[in-house]
Design a protein around this motif. Structure first.
Motif, PDB file in Angstrom:
ATOM      1  N   UNK A  43      18.038  14.055 -31.761  1.00  0.00           N
ATOM      2  CA  UNK A  43      18.424  15.180 -30.895  1.00  0.00           C
ATOM      3  C   UNK A  43      19.723  15.824 -31.364  1.00  0.00           C
ATOM      4  N   UNK A  44      20.742  14.993 -31.670  1.00  0.00           N
ATOM      5  CA  UNK A  44      22.043  15.517 -32.095  1.00  0.00           C
ATOM      6  C   UNK A  44      21.939  16.151 -33.481  1.00  0.00           C
ATOM      7  N   UNK A  45      21.201  15.516 -34.410  1.00  0.00           N
ATOM      8  CA  UNK A  45      21.048  16.067 -35.766  1.00  0.00           C
ATOM      9  C   UNK A  45      20.380  17.439 -35.733  1.00  0.00           C
ATOM     10  N   UNK A  75      24.131  23.252 -43.538  1.00  0.00           N
ATOM     11  CA  UNK A  75      24.772  22.075 -44.107  1.00  0.00           C
ATOM     12  C   UNK A  75      24.906  21.025 -43.017  1.00  0.00           C
ATOM     13  N   UNK A  76      24.717  19.768 -43.388  1.00  0.00           N
ATOM     14  CA  UNK A  76      24.847  18.696 -42.409  1.00  0.00           C
ATOM     15  C   UNK A  76      25.247  17.409 -43.124  1.00  0.00           C
ATOM     16  N   UNK A  77      25.808  16.454 -42.354  1.00  0.00           N
ATOM     17  CA  UNK A  77      26.162  15.134 -42.869  1.00  0.00           C
ATOM     18  C   UNK A  77      25.189  14.108 -42.320  1.00  0.00           C
ATOM     19  N   UNK A 121      29.050   9.175 -34.357  1.00  0.00           N
ATOM     20  CA  UNK A 121      28.350  10.248 -35.066  1.00  0.00           C
ATOM     21  C   UNK A 121      29.335  11.298 -35.559  1.00  0.00           C
ATOM     22  N   UNK A 122      29.320  11.595 -36.865  1.00  0.00           N
ATOM     23  CA  UNK A 122      30.325  12.519 -37.434  1.00  0.00           C
ATOM     24  C   UNK A 122      30.160  13.952 -36.943  1.00  0.00           C
ATOM     25  N   UNK A 123      28.960  14.336 -36.476  1.00  0.00           N
ATOM     26  CA  UNK A 123      28.729  15.713 -36.027  1.00  0.00           C
ATOM     27  C   UNK A 123      29.271  15.977 -34.632  1.00  0.00           C
ATOM     28  N   UNK A 124      29.648  14.925 -33.923  1.00  0.00           N
ATOM     29  CA  UNK A 124      30.083  15.065 -32.538  1.00  0.00           C
ATOM     30  C   UNK A 124      31.598  15.245 -32.493  1.00  0.00           C
ATOM     31  N   UNK A 125      32.019  16.341 -31.846  1.00  0.00           N
ATOM     32  CA  UNK A 125      33.462  16.621 -31.716  1.00  0.00           C
ATOM     33  C   UNK A 125      34.053  15.861 -30.536  1.00  0.00           C
ATOM     34  N   UNK A 154      20.676  23.330 -36.096  1.00  0.00           N
ATOM     35  CA  UNK A 154      20.320  24.629 -35.535  1.00  0.00           C
ATOM     36  C   UNK A 154      21.543  25.439 -35.123  1.00  0.00           C
ATOM     37  N   UNK A 155      22.745  24.880 -35.331  1.00  0.00           N
ATOM     38  CA  UNK A 155      23.976  25.630 -35.077  1.00  0.00           C
ATOM     39  C   UNK A 155      24.420  25.631 -33.627  1.00  0.00           C
ATOM     40  N   UNK A 156      23.858  24.719 -32.794  1.00  0.00           N
ATOM     41  CA  UNK A 156      24.272  24.665 -31.394  1.00  0.00           C
ATOM     42  C   UNK A 156      25.641  24.002 -31.282  1.00  0.00           C
TER      43      UNK A 156
END
Length: 794
Positions: A736-738, A679-681, A770-774, A743-745
């Protein structure tokens, strides 16, 4: 040279510095030098002592090995060996050997190092050392401090015979012991032992007559006797005789070694004076490292120009509490010779005074001092101090009388080579008279040419410092809002005692404070109020200046980055425009040629419709070839793109990497996708709607196109952007981030370099959105620091 009073060292804390110095010494050889530490006004001697310590500090910092063990005082052994006919014992010669070995290693350390450590090299060069003596002792005495078997032929022979006799004795006794145990003559836990230097067996008292032999001893209870069997009497006698022979031969060897040492006694005394000095100098260097002390610039004249001065004892105490000391800066010269420090109680006045006294005394005693290395320190011949309560019952002196007694001495003996320090000047008697007498004394001390530091609360002394060219005011800074001392010395203005402010802060009645003001007088209140206001303004100004400095640095950095980015963009723009113009010119020429050719062919064919149509078709094909081609998506499935809004359940393709997924949710401009099992945004603008039927047909192909296992094998968690343009970097970071997220890194690493910081700024601005970046942060300083960004994914 004069020091006042006699207990000056204890009053300023130098006795505690000596204790710290003793603790750093490795032996009594070094501590003897600590006891000899004394104040000096000899410029050359002080310089030499300081340079010696600085050189040894360099040795420690460099990590070079310098001997640290067996700094043994052999002077008592030398005294014993001085007597003709005497000899040193084995253990004494063993200690001499260890000490000589350490001395030899110290001297060898300085060989060929005259340029690196000139002062220490000079000390070592004056030592006469014959290593033949060390070799002679090593050849006779082993590592455990015993005479070697091969020390002489006679000793080797005696010890060989002795060993054989002891083995034979043991065998006979073991046999007798076994027989006696079998017959019950010995206790159950009995074993062979020695009594009177002879080997015996324990026998129960009731059976002592059943064995032949001699009883040497019995147990405390009398139940056991220790018997030498008759069978071993001769063997024991033989062993005893051999032991006497061994001892005589050992004494002969020790006497010969002592005789060989005796001619070198005077040289050895000087050599071990040097060894003690090395221990002492190293102790000074080790203490300097603990105090973060340095070697300042030394001047023959009287001058004090100190930066980052720290009271050594207070600094160590605060360090143990996890706190740091506030350093002070101080400047006195022949024009401004006397500093008048004022300020509130517990504000640091007395500590400042003792800091000056202790640092000056330490330096003139040959110790490195806790100052910045670019400080300048002068040499004084006399140091006078008046600190604390010196009232004496025996001499019937009150506190004030003892102060006047000190002032009498100061005024009689102070001269231009004197440094005097007076704490709470003038106190102890009626303020009006105390202030007047203090002013008169200070006027005479000023006329003597002496340097000094004085602490006071008296306003007339502060006023005197303003009017006298040889005096300068100083204030211990104070946080007026919090009513807390800042322990910072500020030279150039007097300080307030903040008495009224402190009284108000602790809640004293307003009526009392107002009455106190009226008694003080408007002029004095206004003066103190002016000092308080000045302190407030200074605090606010300092804070504003600090904040402005930060903003100025940030602005300068941003302007620099902007200028660099603009320059880069302008250069790229010019290049692109120039390339476009060249290409446009080429295309225009080519197009004109095509058109002219087409017209010519039409004319030549005389408007034949079929042939004209063919020529026009060729021109249209050429026109199509000039249209820009859409960028193909690598490995993208061949599916039909649909129009219309994207909704839950639709199948979509990510435009920039070709991955196909199913829409699970739409929130504004963000879309939640299911791609395989992941799953991804993704931003809505990056998606295009595709046909479900064709997606099903291409399922195998899609899976092949986004094989997570293959991607994981091929994917690197390290992205290097160095040398890339801004627009290239943006695309690569996004992809790169997507991919890393799909890939679950959990952690990625982006290398952008430091440079002008442009790529770093672009990278971090994008990551922030970027929403995936904590979170993200600089890499460790050893692995790239600000030139690398570590990215933690959600």
């Amino acid at each position: 040279m004069q020091l006042y009073p006699q207990n000056l060292e204890s009053k300023i804390g130098f006795d505690k510095i000596k204790e710290l110095l003793r603790a750093e010494c490795l032996s009594i050889l070094g501590t003897r030098f600590v006891d000899k530490v004394a104040f000096s006004d000899d410029f050359k001697l002080i310089s030499k002592l300081l340079e010696q310590t600085e050189e040894f500090r360099s040795i420690i910092v460099s990590g070079e090995f310098f001997p640290e063990s067996n700094f043994i005082d052999i002077n008592p052994y030398l005294e014993k060996a001085k007597i003709e006919g005497s000899f040193l014992l084995e253990e004494e010669l063993h200690e001499v050997k260890l000490a000589l070995s350490t001395l030899h290693k110290c001297l060898r350390f300085f060989e060929g190092k005259e340029e690196a450590y000139p002062q220490l090299y000079q000390l070592s060069g004056a030592i006469l050392f014959e290593d033949n003596l060390l070799k002679a002792i090593e050849s006779k005495i082993d590592e455990k401090g015993h005479v070697r078997n091969n020390a002489s032929r006679e000793l080797a022979e005696v010890r060989s015979r002795l060993s054989s006799s002891q083995v034979r004795l043991r065998k006979v006794l073991d046999q007798i012991m076994r027989t006696a145990r079998e017959q019950g003559y010995t206790p159950d836990d009995a074993s062979l032992t020695i009594r009177g230097g002879r080997m015996v067996i324990p026998v129960l008292a009731e059976h002592k007559r059943k064995l032949k032999g001699f009883i040497h001893d019995e147990s405390a209870t009398g139940q056991t006797v220790f018997m030498e069997p008759a069978e071993v009497l001769d063997i024991n006698n033989e062993i005893k005789e051999l032991e006497y022979l061994e001892r005589r031969e050992i004494n002969k060897i020790l006497t010969a070694l002592t005789n060989q040492l005796r001619p070198h006694i005077q040289d050895l005394r000087r050599a071990f004076y040097f060894l003690g000095m090395m221990d002492f100098i190293r102790a000074k260097a080790r203490l300097a490292l603990k105090l973060n002390a340095s070697l300042p610039k030394l001047e023959k004249t009287r001058v004090i120009e100190w930066y980052d001065a720290r009271h050594p004892l207070l600094m160590l105490s605060l360090s143990q509490q996890g706190r740091s000391i506030v350093p002070l800066n101080l400047a006195l010269n022949h024009n401004k010779r006397i500093l008048m420090i004022s300020g509130p109680n517990a504000g640091g006045k007395s500590v400042t005074l003792k800091t000056v006294a202790l640092i000056q005394y330490m330096l003139q005693s040959g110790l490195l001092v806790p100052l910045a290395s670019h400080s300048t320190v002068g040499i004084f011949q006399n140091i006078f101090i008046d600190i604390g309560d010196e009232q004496s019952i025996e001499n019937d002196l009150s506190t004030y009388s003892s102060h006047l007694h000190s002032m009498k001495f100061f005024t009689q003996f102070a001269d231009k080579k004197t440094l005097f320090l007076i704490d709470e000047f003038g106190t102890g008697t009626e303020p009006a008279f105390g202030g007047a007498i203090a002013e008169a004394i200070l006027d005479q001390l000023s006329g003597s040419g002496a340097f000094g530091v004085v602490t006071t609360h008296y306003g007339n002394l502060k006023q005197m410092a303003n009017n006298n060219p040889n005096l300068v005011n100083g204030a211990m800074r104070y946080d007026v809002d919090k009513l807390e001392p800042l322990y910072e010395l500020e030279i150039g203005k007097p300080g307030s005692s903040f008495a009224l402010e402190i009284a108000r802060k602790i809640g004293l009645s307003g009526k009392i404070i107002e009455e106190a003001k009226s008694k003080i007088g408007d002029e004095r209140v206004n003066y103190d109020r002016l000092l308080t206001k000045l302190e407030n303004e200074k605090g606010r100004l300092a804070a504003m200046t600090k904040e402005a400095s930060k903003k100025e640095v940030l602005l300068a950095k941003q302007m620099e980055e902007y200028a660099s980015l603009k320059k880069s963009i302008d250069a790229q723009r010019k290049t692109l425009i120039n390339d476009a113009k060249i290409e446009a010119k080429r295309l225009l020429q080519e197009a004109n040629q095509k058109i002219e050719k087409t017209i010519r062919e039409i004319k030549e064919k005389k408007a034949d419709k079929a042939q004209t149509k063919e020529v026009r078709s060729q021109l249209q094909q050429y026109e199509k070839s000039l249209k820009p081609e859409a960028k193909p998506i690598e490995n993208a499935p061949d599916v039909k793109v649909l129009d219309g809004p994207i909704e839950i359940g639709d199948h979509v393709r990510i435009k920039d990497n070709g991955a196909i997924g199913e829409v699970l949710g739409v929130k504004g401009k963000d879309v939640e996708l299911l791609i395989g099992d992941l799953k991804t945004n993704v931003k809505l603008s990056r998606l295009e709607k595709v046909s479900k039927k064709e997606v099903k047909k291409q399922t195998t192909r899609v899976k092949t196109n986004f094989d997570s296992t293959k991607k994981m094998m091929d994917f690197s968690s390290n992205l290097d952007l160095r040398g890339k343009r801004g627009e290239e970097a943006l695309f690569e970071i996004q992809q790169f981030v997507d991919e890393g997220y799909m890939l679950g890194l959990r952690e990625l690493r982006i290398v952008h370099g430091k440079g002008d910081g442009i790529l770093r700024e672009i990278c971090r601005n994008l990551l922030h959105k970027m929403p995936n970046v904590k979170r993200f942060q600089d890499e460790h300083a050893d692995r790239g620091g600000a030139g690398v960004t570590l990215v933690e994914l959600k």
